[in-house]
Design a protein around this motif. Structure first.
Motif, PDB file in Angstrom:
ATOM      1  N   PHE A  45      -6.292  82.113  10.620  1.00 56.42           N
ATOM      2  CA  PHE A  45      -6.265  82.896   9.380  1.00 56.42           C
ATOM      3  C   PHE A  45      -4.835  83.300   9.007  1.00 56.42           C
ATOM      4  O   PHE A  45      -4.619  84.346   8.402  1.00 56.42           O
ATOM      5  N   GLY A  46      -3.884  82.450   9.391  1.00 62.06           N
ATOM      6  CA  GLY A  46      -2.493  82.759   9.090  1.00 62.06           C
ATOM      7  C   GLY A  46      -1.904  83.816   9.993  1.00 62.06           C
ATOM      8  O   GLY A  46      -0.800  84.312   9.732  1.00 62.06           O
ATOM      9  N   VAL A  79     -14.011  92.728   9.440  1.00 60.72           N
ATOM     10  CA  VAL A  79     -13.177  91.705   8.806  1.00 60.72           C
ATOM     11  C   VAL A  79     -13.703  90.313   9.150  1.00 60.72           C
ATOM     12  O   VAL A  79     -13.783  89.428   8.287  1.00 60.72           O
ATOM     13  N   GLU A  82     -16.560  89.527   6.997  1.00 61.95           N
ATOM     14  CA  GLU A  82     -16.120  89.254   5.629  1.00 61.95           C
ATOM     15  C   GLU A  82     -15.474  87.876   5.513  1.00 61.95           C
ATOM     16  O   GLU A  82     -15.666  87.177   4.523  1.00 61.95           O
ATOM     17  N   LEU A  83     -14.693  87.508   6.513  1.00 61.24           N
ATOM     18  CA  LEU A  83     -14.091  86.172   6.502  1.00 61.24           C
ATOM     19  C   LEU A  83     -15.190  85.113   6.506  1.00 61.24           C
ATOM     20  O   LEU A  83     -15.122  84.124   5.773  1.00 61.24           O
ATOM     21  N   ALA A  85     -18.135  85.519   5.310  1.00 63.52           N
ATOM     22  CA  ALA A  85     -18.781  85.560   3.990  1.00 63.52           C
ATOM     23  C   ALA A  85     -17.995  84.733   2.973  1.00 63.52           C
ATOM     24  O   ALA A  85     -18.565  84.231   2.007  1.00 63.52           O
ATOM     25  N   TYR A  86     -16.695  84.609   3.194  1.00 67.33           N
ATOM     26  CA  TYR A  86     -15.881  83.750   2.326  1.00 67.33           C
ATOM     27  C   TYR A  86     -15.987  82.275   2.740  1.00 67.33           C
ATOM     28  O   TYR A  86     -15.373  81.418   2.108  1.00 67.33           O
ATOM     29  N   VAL A  88     -14.772  81.028   5.461  1.00 70.77           N
ATOM     30  CA  VAL A  88     -13.531  80.615   6.119  1.00 70.77           C
ATOM     31  C   VAL A  88     -13.803  80.285   7.591  1.00 70.77           C
ATOM     32  O   VAL A  88     -14.483  81.036   8.277  1.00 70.77           O
TER      33      VAL A  88
ATOM     34  N   MET B  57     -12.999  91.165  -9.472  1.00 67.76           N
ATOM     35  CA  MET B  57     -13.862  90.346  -8.617  1.00 67.76           C
ATOM     36  C   MET B  57     -14.932  91.189  -7.927  1.00 67.76           C
ATOM     37  O   MET B  57     -16.116  90.837  -7.945  1.00 67.76           O
ATOM     38  N   TYR B  58     -14.520  92.284  -7.333  1.00 63.00           N
ATOM     39  CA  TYR B  58     -15.488  93.124  -6.619  1.00 63.00           C
ATOM     40  C   TYR B  58     -16.482  93.772  -7.584  1.00 63.00           C
ATOM     41  O   TYR B  58     -17.673  93.887  -7.288  1.00 63.00           O
ATOM     42  N   ALA B 101     -10.053  91.411   4.374  1.00 68.96           N
ATOM     43  CA  ALA B 101     -10.443  90.011   4.563  1.00 68.96           C
ATOM     44  C   ALA B 101     -10.038  89.179   3.342  1.00 68.96           C
ATOM     45  O   ALA B 101      -9.587  88.035   3.475  1.00 68.96           O
ATOM     46  N   THR B 102     -10.189  89.759   2.156  1.00 67.04           N
ATOM     47  CA  THR B 102      -9.775  89.064   0.937  1.00 67.04           C
ATOM     48  C   THR B 102      -8.286  88.737   0.990  1.00 67.04           C
ATOM     49  O   THR B 102      -7.865  87.616   0.685  1.00 67.04           O
ATOM     50  N   ILE B 104      -6.399  88.473   3.593  1.00 66.48           N
ATOM     51  CA  ILE B 104      -6.114  87.501   4.652  1.00 66.48           C
ATOM     52  C   ILE B 104      -6.398  86.088   4.162  1.00 66.48           C
ATOM     53  O   ILE B 104      -5.583  85.182   4.338  1.00 66.48           O
ATOM     54  N   VAL B 105      -7.545  85.903   3.533  1.00 66.64           N
ATOM     55  CA  VAL B 105      -7.881  84.572   3.020  1.00 66.64           C
ATOM     56  C   VAL B 105      -6.846  84.148   1.971  1.00 66.64           C
ATOM     57  O   VAL B 105      -6.330  83.031   1.986  1.00 66.64           O
ATOM     58  N   GLN B 108      -3.457  83.359   3.592  1.00 64.84           N
ATOM     59  CA  GLN B 108      -3.486  82.101   4.338  1.00 64.84           C
ATOM     60  C   GLN B 108      -3.437  80.913   3.380  1.00 64.84           C
ATOM     61  O   GLN B 108      -2.708  79.949   3.613  1.00 64.84           O
ATOM     62  N   LEU B 123     -11.707  82.344  -3.947  1.00 64.14           N
ATOM     63  CA  LEU B 123     -12.270  83.647  -3.570  1.00 64.14           C
ATOM     64  C   LEU B 123     -13.477  83.981  -4.447  1.00 64.14           C
ATOM     65  O   LEU B 123     -14.481  84.525  -3.973  1.00 64.14           O
ATOM     66  N   ARG B 126     -17.340  82.999  -3.831  1.00 67.55           N
ATOM     67  CA  ARG B 126     -18.260  83.827  -3.063  1.00 67.55           C
ATOM     68  C   ARG B 126     -19.009  84.821  -3.934  1.00 67.55           C
ATOM     69  O   ARG B 126     -20.152  85.174  -3.642  1.00 67.55           O
ATOM     70  N   TRP B 127     -18.346  85.283  -5.002  1.00 66.89           N
ATOM     71  CA  TRP B 127     -18.834  86.482  -5.690  1.00 66.89           C
ATOM     72  C   TRP B 127     -19.695  86.198  -6.915  1.00 66.89           C
ATOM     73  O   TRP B 127     -20.295  87.125  -7.462  1.00 66.89           O
TER      74      TRP B 127
END
Lengths: 325, 325
Positions: A45-46, A79, A82-83, A85-86, A88, B57-58, B101-102, B104-105, B108, B123, B126-127
């Motif tokens: 995740f970077g 986290v 959530e990752l 859920a994306y 990833v 987004m949220y 988490a958002t 981080i994604v 990355q 991103l 997902r939403w």
């Protein structure tokens, strides 16, 4: 007294906790330096994750999960959820929220140009370890595991150690281990000095293949151990023919090394025969192997080796120290 | 019908939610594209944070905290506490675990070479927003706030907008705003097309200075609005002489703009007079200003503007759409 230890993750960390407790009772406690394995580091995740350095840091800093054996106590995994859920990948790595903060600080500092050794020192400031923790190298080293793969023309492929260990629970037979980057890695700042200036060098009961192995594989470290004036005492990670914890047996078998206290001693070898051990401490239930180990050209003793509590672990550290002469 | 909106954070996001609900009741719902402000983006802890994009987004994705007005619902702040325990600055930014988490994604993906627009689209998958969210630019733009500082030889210095907004609650008088990078920023992919091809362009009740301002500051966007065939309808973020939420008054005063519905209309200007507004929707309690606003050369109407619930917000969206002719 200066004590330098080569350590992997939780097994090494727990022994070090016993060592510090044992030293604290002395009139003049020794100064302890730990050369930590970075071969199981991984970028996910970077973020740069250093599981073994963190296990030492959290365990000695009082922030480790005792029952889980890795990561932080009172941990949550928000986290990570959530990752996932994306969508990833990977989802198999146990990335806790508290633990994550360590990786974020580390990655930010690395990105700013600091070396891993400087980052590690900065992180350790928070934890008051009572010892100095040095990464074996500032250079990137990553252990990969060779496994069979009929879809590859070669019939095999290499996956990151963490994928093999965490995702596959070391259940896929390892055909070998590759320390990517190890041949060009340089010992981290202070590493060779810690070996050269030590009065005692300790190999805690860490995985010989994937914890201690990568440290010994950094050019210059094995040579420094061979030349060290200090005695080198190891503590067997194998008790009664099985690893105390972890899956060292799956690693040893890939190297053709039997999962026994004596075989690991032979794997390291006696200094009198070009190896790195002056002495080897084994569990009392393996005491029948003492003559075989002594025949390798090293001192040996058998004591209870299970680190069931701090009292027991202190006793193990004391037994190891008493093996120096 | 194609509707294109220029949006900042939560105020814009809530209006968009009303708009989508209003459109959903039509036989042929319009396609909505949102050009999102990225001027309040910030790099913290090595992570790229896009507060306005994330608010949209949220909020539209059903993951926003309704009562807090920013970030995720059911949020925890474990990582933030841990970062503070490491002594890492800043500690004033509200960084939730889910929210993290958002970032981080995003970070990355940016690190892997993807543009912010591509990352945002990924991103948003997902939403399921029900609309298309486009960053105003893929280039880095950061709003900084000029404040007085007697320690500086110039008597002033600039701090990041987030520091001024979140840490200082906009309580330090702003002497001006600097959109760093805005002069060289290019409109993001699809942005100009979304303006050119729109049947209606909407300015939700976002902060005119730090939300809509940076969007208008990207070279090409204001020009596209001036040339757009679609009517441009704005909704006042000022109700009864005060911002509905946020601290737009502290921003407007730095520009010498009075905190009133009419003054903001004049700030944007009528298209008939070289500005960007064809129509301006204000709150009923400001209805005395209707003649003054109409005198600027734009249509105007007064309705209840408080987005107290989805029903009220739908009515606001409907009122804005009805102002097009």
């Amino acid at each position: 007294m200066r004590i330098t230890a080569l350590a992997g993750g939780i097994g090494g960390a727990r022994l070090l906790r016993g060592l510090l407790a044992q030293q604290a009772e002395l009139a003049q406690p020794g100064e302890v330096t730990v050369i930590g394995n970075t071969g199981d580091d991984i970028w996910l995740f970077g973020l740069k994750i250093c599981p073994d350095l963190d296990s030492v840091m959290y365990t000695l800093g009082g922030g480790a999960s005792e029952e889980r054996g890795w990561g932080r106590e009172d941990e949550t995994f928000t986290v990570k959820e959530e990752l996932a859920a994306y969508g990833v990948e990977p989802t198999w790595f146990g990335l806790g929220d508290r633990d994550l903060a360590t990786h974020i600080v580390r990655s930010q500092m690395l990105g700013a140009g600091f070396a891993l050794s400087a980052v590690t020192a900065a992180l350790c400031q928070r934890w008051n370890l009572g010892l100095r923790l040095l990464p074996m190298s500032d250079d990137r080293v990553e252990t990969h595991v060779v496994i069979a793969d009929p879809d590859e023309s070669s019939g095999r492929r290499a996956i990151h150690f963490q994928e093999w260990w965490v995702r596959h629970h070391a259940e896929i037979p390892a055909l070998g281990f590759v320390q990517i980057g190890n041949d060009k890695a340089r010992p981290g700042p202070g590493v060779l000095e810690a070996i050269e200036s030590a009065d005692l060098i300790l190999l805690p009961p860490s995985n010989p293949v994937v914890s201690v192995g990568p440290i010994l594989g950094v050019p210059g470290i094995r040579e420094a151990l061979l030349a060290a004036k200090a005695p080198i005492v190891g503590i067997s990670p194998i008790v009664g023919g099985a690893p105390v914890r972890g899956m060292a047996d799956a690693c040893l078998s890939a190297l053709g090394v039997e999962t026994s206290a004596a075989a690991v001693a032979a794997h390291y070898g006696a200094r009198t025969a070009g190896g790195i051990l002056d002495a080897w401490l084994i569990d009392e239930r393996d005491s029948a192997a003492l003559p075989e180990i002594q025949a390798l050209g090293m001192r040996a003793a058998a004591v209870p080796l299970l680190m069931t509590d701090l009292f027991a672990t202190k006793a193990i550290a004391a037994a190891a120290l008493s093996l120096t002469s």
